[in-house]
Design an enzyme around this catalytic site. Sequence first.
Site, PDB file in Angstrom:
ATOM      1  N   ARG A 171      41.598  39.680  47.340  1.00  0.00           N
ATOM      2  CA  ARG A 171      41.691  41.042  46.785  1.00  0.00           C
ATOM      3  C   ARG A 171      43.004  41.282  46.031  1.00  0.00           C
ATOM      4  O   ARG A 171      43.481  42.409  45.912  1.00  0.00           O
ATOM      5  CB  ARG A 171      41.457  42.096  47.874  1.00  0.00           C
ATOM      6  CG  ARG A 171      40.099  41.928  48.559  1.00  0.00           C
ATOM      7  CD  ARG A 171      39.715  43.057  49.463  1.00  0.00           C
ATOM      8  NE  ARG A 171      39.686  44.362  48.832  1.00  0.00           N
ATOM      9  CZ  ARG A 171      38.738  44.843  48.010  1.00  0.00           C
ATOM     10  NH1 ARG A 171      37.713  44.085  47.691  1.00  0.00           N
ATOM     11  NH2 ARG A 171      38.807  46.060  47.527  1.00  0.00           N
ATOM     12  N   LEU A 172      43.563  40.214  45.478  1.00  0.00           N
ATOM     13  CA  LEU A 172      44.785  40.314  44.668  1.00  0.00           C
ATOM     14  C   LEU A 172      44.369  40.404  43.193  1.00  0.00           C
ATOM     15  O   LEU A 172      44.763  39.599  42.354  1.00  0.00           O
ATOM     16  CB  LEU A 172      45.693  39.108  44.929  1.00  0.00           C
ATOM     17  CG  LEU A 172      46.098  38.891  46.395  1.00  0.00           C
ATOM     18  CD1 LEU A 172      46.897  37.604  46.552  1.00  0.00           C
ATOM     19  CD2 LEU A 172      46.884  40.094  46.915  1.00  0.00           C
TER      20      LEU A 172
END
Length: 192
Positions: A171-172
């Site tokens: 989720r970067l």
Amino acid sequence: MTIDPFQLFDSWFAEARASEPNDSNAMTLATVDAGGQPSARMVLLKGHGPDGFVFYTNRGSRKAGDLLASPRAALLFHWKSLRRQIRIEGPVVQVTDAESDAYFASRSRDSQLGAWASEQSRPLDARATFERRYEEARTRFEGGEVPRPPHWGGYRVAPSAIEFWQDREHRLHERRLFQRDGESWSEGLLYP
């Protein structure tokens, strides 16, 4: 150096057309009514360029009423196979009659007849009523061209902001935001 957001859109859209199994031009259109109630639905992108993103609809529909009351909208393209999305926000204007006529003429005859038969977004007592109206339109225009109904046409969302979102592990994600600055664009990043 800032890239032109429309060039980036064209690149991502070309990849989506090659990879998405259905309707790579599908986009969510979000509007609000006069009371501020939001509404979202899927529509199809039918044209785009530096002046905006175009879709067509019945001008008696709920979305058209919302745009009359509050002529601003948000669009969202989500291409799951690419793990990408593009968000677009900005004011909305009607396209010219000539643009609407040209696009309407490119539609299939059945779609043209459906535009005459439908009172989009209004209550329908039974499917048979719509089918009867479709047959009436088919009979009315039998043997000739189907003209564009006066209640049907296009809208253009002129972007004031365009965000490109790319999925990343853990989720970067990568988020690039372009904002209109007069006749040019400024570019920045957003936290995921």
